[in-house]
Each structure stands twice: as structure tokens, then as C-alpha cells.
Design a protein around this motif. Sequence first.
Motif, PDB file in Angstrom:
ATOM      1  N   ALA A  34       0.850  -1.192   0.000  1.00  0.00           N
ATOM      2  CA  ALA A  34       0.000   0.000   0.000  1.00  0.00           C
ATOM      3  C   ALA A  34       0.882   1.236   0.000  1.00  0.00           C
ATOM      4  O   ALA A  34       1.744   1.398   0.862  1.00  0.00           O
ATOM      5  N   ASP A  35       0.676   2.073  -1.004  1.00  0.00           N
ATOM      6  CA  ASP A  35       1.369   3.360  -1.038  1.00  0.00           C
ATOM      7  C   ASP A  35       0.650   4.389  -0.168  1.00  0.00           C
ATOM      8  O   ASP A  35       1.289   5.215   0.489  1.00  0.00           O
ATOM      9  N   VAL A  36      -0.671   4.337  -0.200  1.00  0.00           N
ATOM     10  CA  VAL A  36      -1.505   5.243   0.602  1.00  0.00           C
ATOM     11  C   VAL A  36      -2.596   4.414   1.259  1.00  0.00           C
ATOM     12  O   VAL A  36      -3.236   3.587   0.607  1.00  0.00           O
ATOM     13  N   PHE A  79      -5.790   6.457  -8.122  1.00  0.00           N
ATOM     14  CA  PHE A  79      -5.779   5.038  -7.777  1.00  0.00           C
ATOM     15  C   PHE A  79      -4.990   4.211  -8.792  1.00  0.00           C
ATOM     16  O   PHE A  79      -4.759   3.020  -8.576  1.00  0.00           O
ATOM     17  N   GLN A  82      -0.756   4.895  -7.805  1.00  0.00           N
ATOM     18  CA  GLN A  82      -0.317   4.432  -6.499  1.00  0.00           C
ATOM     19  C   GLN A  82      -1.345   3.431  -5.978  1.00  0.00           C
ATOM     20  O   GLN A  82      -2.513   3.493  -6.346  1.00  0.00           O
ATOM     21  N   GLN A  83      -0.906   2.519  -5.139  1.00  0.00           N
ATOM     22  CA  GLN A  83      -1.850   1.580  -4.546  1.00  0.00           C
ATOM     23  C   GLN A  83      -2.486   2.221  -3.320  1.00  0.00           C
ATOM     24  O   GLN A  83      -1.836   2.447  -2.304  1.00  0.00           O
ATOM     25  N   VAL A  84      -3.773   2.523  -3.439  1.00  0.00           N
ATOM     26  CA  VAL A  84      -4.523   3.122  -2.340  1.00  0.00           C
ATOM     27  C   VAL A  84      -5.447   2.054  -1.765  1.00  0.00           C
ATOM     28  O   VAL A  84      -6.103   1.316  -2.514  1.00  0.00           O
ATOM     29  N   THR A 116       4.159   3.471   3.693  1.00  0.00           N
ATOM     30  CA  THR A 116       2.774   3.842   3.398  1.00  0.00           C
ATOM     31  C   THR A 116       2.461   5.196   4.031  1.00  0.00           C
ATOM     32  O   THR A 116       2.822   5.455   5.178  1.00  0.00           O
ATOM     33  N   TYR A 303     -10.518  12.620  -1.000  1.00  0.00           N
ATOM     34  CA  TYR A 303     -10.157  12.218  -2.359  1.00  0.00           C
ATOM     35  C   TYR A 303      -9.105  13.164  -2.943  1.00  0.00           C
ATOM     36  O   TYR A 303      -8.135  12.716  -3.579  1.00  0.00           O
ATOM     37  N   VAL A 306      -5.751  12.399  -1.336  1.00  0.00           N
ATOM     38  CA  VAL A 306      -5.150  11.231  -1.976  1.00  0.00           C
ATOM     39  C   VAL A 306      -4.585  11.607  -3.344  1.00  0.00           C
ATOM     40  O   VAL A 306      -3.511  11.140  -3.747  1.00  0.00           O
TER      41      VAL A 306
END
Length: 315
Positions: A34-36, A79, A82-84, A116, A303, A306
Motif C-alpha cells: 500500500a502506497d496510501v 488510484f 499508487q496503490q490506495v 505507506t 479524495y 489522496v
Amino acid sequence: MTEPRGPVDSSRVPRFAGPATFARLPRLDEVTRADVAVVGVPFDAGVSYRPGARFGATAVREASRLLRPYNPALDVSPFATQQVVDAGDIACNPFNINEAIETIQEAATGLQADGTRLVTIGGDHTIALPLLRTVAAKHGPVALLHFDAHLDTWDTYFGAEYTHGTPFRRAVEEGILDTEALSHVGTRGPLYGKQDLTDDEKLGFGIVTSADVYRRGADEIADQLRQRIGNRPLYISIDIDCLDPAHAPGTGTPEAGGMTSRELLEILRGLAGCNLVGADVVEVAPAYDHAEITAVAASHVAYDLVSLLALKEAP
């Protein structure tokens, strides 16, 4: 590296169906990295007026069902770059503030251990202190943009040092904030006395009132904030009561004369490219909301946060 896993396909599963993760994103346990992480903290034992922010994270997740993968305002697909994930909630003691703060700090540290970054949904503003401790442990003292109707730099309430009105005084005292780059945005309303402003200035804060935003406009305010921040590691803390009650009635300490949701979003978008290292959105109290006005606003704010993190990582 595998491609990030995005939201559930709304052409296959209606938006009103299925689990209410943030923006219908995968859970943390459904991905390998997970990046975020969007994480909830259902805690409101630090409030001084209306309780109910413990239900805020759930309400924001429900209101986020309509969010879509592309953000045209920032020209980014947050999304996809990056992996959110939705990391669920940090469960903490609702009867012991000091213990809750320790639990939040420990859990946030664990979530960020592999790099993360967190966007946290409260909960009341007490939770900002342990979250700031975790980012400062990694980055050193951080710049802070604090969007709020109130200063949140008071000393104590009824002898309590840790409440939703004191986190940023404690943070300055602990040396985890860069006092050359601290700003309140959206403040307004009566104070206990002029000394409140004097004490706040001594802590290092600059103030942009909601009236300043109205008179000068979002673009000018964003430029001013960017100059103050520079390239420092930045933490953004957003109390949803920075918005006028017309735009955010579902909150614990509403004040007339606030910003519009459009103004808040435009200021955030004007911060694109800043060295954002973490953020929170707090004080959504759905019991006082109607038509999900507050929760919808908060979901869009999260949102855009992110999205700002995606821009930080984009080529």
C-alpha cells in the motif's frame, strides 16, 4: 511491480451495493502493498461540545461510493499511479484519552513502517497529535496547514491537556512542528479573549481567516501558503468545521461565516506539488448531518488529499 488494484467496477457492481470501503477501494489485507492507506479513527472522547465524530469515518466511507477514478481538477488518476487501500479503523479506548492517543500513535506507526502514507478520517481533532508524532518521527518537524474554524492551540479544558482544542499547542511544545511554517486557514468566530491570538502567534502560527479567503480568493491564498511551506515535509489537518454550516452542518462545533466546500477544494488543489507526507479529515458528526452534506464534502476532501499524494509521486 504489479499494477495498483483500483475501485470495484461500478458497471458490474452498483455503487450502492457491496462493502463500504473508501471509494470502494480494496482493503489492506487484499493487496500485497500500500502506497496510501485511508484509515478511520472512531474516537470522540476529546470533544468539548457535541459528540458523534466517532461515527464520522463510517459516514465518509458511505458518502465516498460515488467517487470516480479520474480527478479532472488535478489531472490525475490517484488510484492508478499508487496503490490506495482502506486500512479499516484503529480501535482505541473511548474512556481514556491518554491511552487512546498511545494506541493511535502505535497503530499509525505500524501502518507507515513500510513507507505507506496515511489519510486519516476521524474522529475528533485530538487524533491529530499522535498522527503528527508518527510523521515527525520519520521526517523531523513538519510544516502544518490546519484548516479549522478554531485555533486548537488552547492549553487545557477542565485540567485536561489532551482534547480536540489542544493538539497543536502540544505538538509545538513537543517540537514535532516546524514553527517557521505553521498556518491556520478558515478561522472565525468569537474567542475567549484577545490573548488567544497573542498566544497562538507566539507558538508560530499565521492565520488566514475565512473572511480572508472570501476577500482574496482561493488562488491567492494557496500561493501564500505555498510560499510559507516551501519544500518542507507537509502535514495537512482538516477539521470539517472550517466549512460554513451550510456546507457542513454535521459537525460538533459549528461556526457561522465559514468557507464553501468549493473554496476548500480549490485551496487544496493549489497545493499540488507540495511535499505532502500525511493528512487527516476530522470532526464529521453524522448525527447532525442531513442529506449526507457533510460526509459528501469530507469524502471529496479526502479524495483530493489522496490525489495530491499521487501528484507527489507522479513522474
